[in-house]
Write a protein that holds these residues in place. Structure first.
Motif, PDB file in Angstrom:
ATOM      1  N   GLY A   1      16.655  -8.666  -5.610  1.00 35.63           N
ATOM      2  CA  GLY A   1      16.395  -7.332  -5.106  1.00 35.63           C
ATOM      3  C   GLY A   1      15.505  -6.550  -6.059  1.00 35.63           C
ATOM      4  O   GLY A   1      15.544  -6.773  -7.272  1.00 35.63           O
ATOM      5  N   PHE A   2      14.722  -5.631  -5.508  1.00 39.02           N
ATOM      6  CA  PHE A   2      13.808  -4.811  -6.311  1.00 39.02           C
ATOM      7  C   PHE A   2      13.761  -3.400  -5.746  1.00 39.02           C
ATOM      8  O   PHE A   2      13.830  -3.205  -4.538  1.00 39.02           O
ATOM      9  CB  PHE A   2      12.384  -5.392  -6.291  1.00 39.02           C
ATOM     10  N   LEU A   3      13.621  -2.434  -6.636  1.00 38.83           N
ATOM     11  CA  LEU A   3      13.399  -1.037  -6.274  1.00 38.83           C
ATOM     12  C   LEU A   3      12.061  -0.645  -6.876  1.00 38.83           C
ATOM     13  O   LEU A   3      11.818  -0.860  -8.065  1.00 38.83           O
ATOM     14  CB  LEU A   3      14.524  -0.157  -6.834  1.00 38.83           C
ATOM     15  N   THR A   4      11.167  -0.090  -6.041  1.00 35.56           N
ATOM     16  CA  THR A   4       9.806   0.224  -6.473  1.00 35.56           C
ATOM     17  C   THR A   4       9.443   1.649  -6.067  1.00 35.56           C
ATOM     18  O   THR A   4       9.738   2.063  -4.945  1.00 35.56           O
ATOM     19  CB  THR A   4       8.792  -0.747  -5.820  1.00 35.56           C
ATOM     20  N   VAL A   5       8.806   2.350  -6.988  1.00 36.34           N
ATOM     21  CA  VAL A   5       8.269   3.684  -6.717  1.00 36.34           C
ATOM     22  C   VAL A   5       6.765   3.596  -6.899  1.00 36.34           C
ATOM     23  O   VAL A   5       6.281   3.084  -7.911  1.00 36.34           O
ATOM     24  CB  VAL A   5       8.850   4.741  -7.681  1.00 36.34           C
ATOM     25  N   LYS A   6       6.016   4.074  -5.896  1.00 32.45           N
ATOM     26  CA  LYS A   6       4.552   4.075  -5.974  1.00 32.45           C
ATOM     27  C   LYS A   6       4.059   5.502  -5.781  1.00 32.45           C
ATOM     28  O   LYS A   6       4.565   6.229  -4.941  1.00 32.45           O
ATOM     29  CB  LYS A   6       3.937   3.177  -4.899  1.00 32.45           C
ATOM     30  N   GLY A   7       3.034   5.862  -6.553  1.00 31.92           N
ATOM     31  CA  GLY A   7       2.415   7.173  -6.419  1.00 31.92           C
ATOM     32  C   GLY A   7       1.276   7.123  -5.424  1.00 31.92           C
ATOM     33  O   GLY A   7       1.017   6.099  -4.791  1.00 31.92           O
ATOM     34  N   ALA A   8       0.577   8.233  -5.298  1.00 36.53           N
ATOM     35  CA  ALA A   8      -0.581   8.319  -4.397  1.00 36.53           C
ATOM     36  C   ALA A   8      -1.717   7.470  -4.946  1.00 36.53           C
ATOM     37  O   ALA A   8      -1.874   7.328  -6.151  1.00 36.53           O
ATOM     38  CB  ALA A   8      -1.022   9.770  -4.258  1.00 36.53           C
ATOM     39  N   SER A   9      -2.532   6.921  -4.045  1.00 38.12           N
ATOM     40  CA  SER A   9      -3.707   6.152  -4.450  1.00 38.12           C
ATOM     41  C   SER A   9      -4.828   7.078  -4.892  1.00 38.12           C
ATOM     42  O   SER A   9      -4.912   8.219  -4.440  1.00 38.12           O
ATOM     43  CB  SER A   9      -4.210   5.310  -3.279  1.00 38.12           C
ATOM     44  N   ASN A  10      -5.709   6.547  -5.736  1.00 38.68           N
ATOM     45  CA  ASN A  10      -6.904   7.306  -6.115  1.00 38.68           C
ATOM     46  C   ASN A  10      -7.884   7.321  -4.938  1.00 38.68           C
ATOM     47  O   ASN A  10      -7.612   6.736  -3.885  1.00 38.68           O
ATOM     48  CB  ASN A  10      -7.542   6.741  -7.393  1.00 38.68           C
ATOM     49  N   ALA A  11      -9.040   7.943  -5.120  1.00 28.05           N
ATOM     50  CA  ALA A  11     -10.001   8.125  -4.020  1.00 28.05           C
ATOM     51  C   ALA A  11     -10.464   6.806  -3.405  1.00 28.05           C
ATOM     52  O   ALA A  11     -10.653   6.709  -2.196  1.00 28.05           O
ATOM     53  CB  ALA A  11     -11.200   8.929  -4.507  1.00 28.05           C
ATOM     54  N   SER A  12     -10.620   5.750  -4.230  1.00 25.82           N
ATOM     55  CA  SER A  12     -11.092   4.470  -3.700  1.00 25.82           C
ATOM     56  C   SER A  12      -9.967   3.649  -3.077  1.00 25.82           C
ATOM     57  O   SER A  12     -10.221   2.655  -2.404  1.00 25.82           O
ATOM     58  CB  SER A  12     -11.750   3.650  -4.813  1.00 25.82           C
ATOM     59  N   GLY A  13      -8.723   4.055  -3.322  1.00 24.15           N
ATOM     60  CA  GLY A  13      -7.582   3.323  -2.769  1.00 24.15           C
ATOM     61  C   GLY A  13      -7.183   2.105  -3.576  1.00 24.15           C
ATOM     62  O   GLY A  13      -6.290   1.373  -3.191  1.00 24.15           O
ATOM     63  N   THR A  14      -7.826   1.896  -4.726  1.00 27.85           N
ATOM     64  CA  THR A  14      -7.540   0.685  -5.502  1.00 27.85           C
ATOM     65  C   THR A  14      -6.463   0.872  -6.560  1.00 27.85           C
ATOM     66  O   THR A  14      -5.817  -0.098  -6.957  1.00 27.85           O
ATOM     67  CB  THR A  14      -8.807   0.174  -6.227  1.00 27.85           C
ATOM     68  N   THR A  15      -6.258   2.094  -7.038  1.00 28.22           N
ATOM     69  CA  THR A  15      -5.394   2.315  -8.194  1.00 28.22           C
ATOM     70  C   THR A  15      -4.329   3.359  -7.884  1.00 28.22           C
ATOM     71  O   THR A  15      -4.616   4.396  -7.286  1.00 28.22           O
ATOM     72  CB  THR A  15      -6.234   2.783  -9.405  1.00 28.22           C
ATOM     73  N   ARG A  16      -3.099   3.050  -8.310  1.00 30.69           N
ATOM     74  CA  ARG A  16      -2.027   4.037  -8.201  1.00 30.69           C
ATOM     75  C   ARG A  16      -0.899   3.666  -9.154  1.00 30.69           C
ATOM     76  O   ARG A  16      -0.779   2.545  -9.614  1.00 30.69           O
ATOM     77  CB  ARG A  16      -1.513   4.167  -6.776  1.00 30.69           C
ATOM     78  N   PHE A  17      -0.055   4.655  -9.444  1.00 30.72           N
ATOM     79  CA  PHE A  17       1.111   4.440 -10.275  1.00 30.72           C
ATOM     80  C   PHE A  17       2.083   3.535  -9.526  1.00 30.72           C
ATOM     81  O   PHE A  17       2.289   3.684  -8.320  1.00 30.72           O
ATOM     82  CB  PHE A  17       1.786   5.793 -10.570  1.00 30.72           C
ATOM     83  N   GLU A  18       2.682   2.580 -10.263  1.00 31.77           N
ATOM     84  CA  GLU A  18       3.724   1.735  -9.682  1.00 31.77           C
ATOM     85  C   GLU A  18       4.770   1.444 -10.742  1.00 31.77           C
ATOM     86  O   GLU A  18       4.443   1.037 -11.858  1.00 31.77           O
ATOM     87  CB  GLU A  18       3.150   0.415  -9.160  1.00 31.77           C
ATOM     88  N   TRP A  19       6.024   1.678 -10.403  1.00 33.43           N
ATOM     89  CA  TRP A  19       7.154   1.350 -11.271  1.00 33.43           C
ATOM     90  C   TRP A  19       8.120   0.514 -10.456  1.00 33.43           C
ATOM     91  O   TRP A  19       8.428   0.866  -9.308  1.00 33.43           O
ATOM     92  CB  TRP A  19       7.843   2.633 -11.739  1.00 33.43           C
ATOM     93  N   GLU A  20       8.544  -0.617 -11.021  1.00 37.38           N
ATOM     94  CA  GLU A  20       9.444  -1.506 -10.296  1.00 37.38           C
ATOM     95  C   GLU A  20      10.517  -2.024 -11.242  1.00 37.38           C
ATOM     96  O   GLU A  20      10.250  -2.294 -12.409  1.00 37.38           O
ATOM     97  CB  GLU A  20       8.655  -2.682  -9.705  1.00 37.38           C
ATOM     98  N   THR A  21      11.723  -2.170 -10.712  1.00 40.28           N
ATOM     99  CA  THR A  21      12.809  -2.751 -11.492  1.00 40.28           C
ATOM    100  C   THR A  21      13.620  -3.683 -10.596  1.00 40.28           C
ATOM    101  O   THR A  21      13.751  -3.438  -9.385  1.00 40.28           O
ATOM    102  CB  THR A  21      13.707  -1.653 -12.113  1.00 40.28           C
ATOM    103  N   GLU A  22      14.123  -4.742 -11.197  1.00 46.95           N
ATOM    104  CA  GLU A  22      14.969  -5.660 -10.431  1.00 46.95           C
ATOM    105  C   GLU A  22      16.367  -5.062 -10.320  1.00 46.95           C
ATOM    106  O   GLU A  22      16.883  -4.478 -11.281  1.00 46.95           O
ATOM    107  CB  GLU A  22      15.032  -7.030 -11.118  1.00 46.95           C
ATOM    108  N   ILE A  23      16.944  -5.179  -9.140  1.00 47.40           N
ATOM    109  CA  ILE A  23      18.325  -4.752  -8.900  1.00 47.40           C
ATOM    110  C   ILE A  23      19.061  -5.937  -8.281  1.00 47.40           C
ATOM    111  O   ILE A  23      18.433  -6.914  -7.866  1.00 47.40           O
ATOM    112  CB  ILE A  23      18.388  -3.491  -7.981  1.00 47.40           C
ATOM    113  N   SER A  24      20.354  -5.851  -8.206  1.00 41.59           N
ATOM    114  CA  SER A  24      21.112  -6.971  -7.651  1.00 41.59           C
ATOM    115  C   SER A  24      20.853  -7.112  -6.152  1.00 41.59           C
ATOM    116  O   SER A  24      20.484  -6.138  -5.480  1.00 41.59           O
ATOM    117  CB  SER A  24      22.614  -6.788  -7.904  1.00 41.59           C
TER     118      SER A  24
END
Length: 157
Positions: free
Chosen positions: A49-72
């Protein structure tokens, strides 16, 4: 900023990627929040299992904040029950190409027929080998974001 995800996304022209794949795994995922400024995803990938938080994409749509952690798996299963209506299901194929790894997602259910390939990069203008089966680039087109496919499935386009 730490935890940046830089990726490009493409449609897939043929199933030739399957012969080049080094692995495949079934994925189920849901969204606790699909706000474009911040999505919160719960994913069951195989038996993890995984929980992921993603932020808004930049203008080109290629880059954004991503944080992920494994959960049970148990926690992920419980959180999937709290997700917004549609749970996405897909089979992911990992396909090496040159120095990069493409993740090819073959969607199931209400998104059946959609096949999308993503490649993660170290910087936005990084050069990579494009496999013959790679089609039109759809980077930054929000209708191809998983969070949007859960609201407006491919079969309804």
């Amino acid at each position: 900023m730490e935890h940046l995800e830089i990726e490009r996304k493409f449609l897939v022209l043929s199933d030739a990627y399957k012969q080049e794949a080094t692995s495949q795994i079934r994925i189920a995922q849901g969204f606790l929040n699909t706000d474009p400024e911040r999505t919160v995803r719960v994913r069951i990938k195989g038996d993890k299992g995984f929980l992921t938080v993603k932020g808004a994409s930049n203008a080109s749509g290629t880059t954004r904040f991503e944080w992920e952690t494994e959960i049970s798996l148990h926690e992920a299963t419980n959180l999937i029950d709290l997700c917004e209506d549609v749970i996405l299901e897909k089979v992911r194929f990992e396909v090496p190409s040159g120095k990069h790894l493409f993740e090819v997602d073959e969607f199931l259910g209400e998104n059946k027929g959609l096949i999308v390939a993503e490649v993660e990069l170290n910087h936005e203008d990084e050069v990579f080998e494009k496999p013959k089966w790679l089609g039109e680039e759809v980077t930054g087109q929000s209708k191809y974001y998983n969070s949007q496919l859960s609201k407006n499935p491919f079969t309804q386009w």
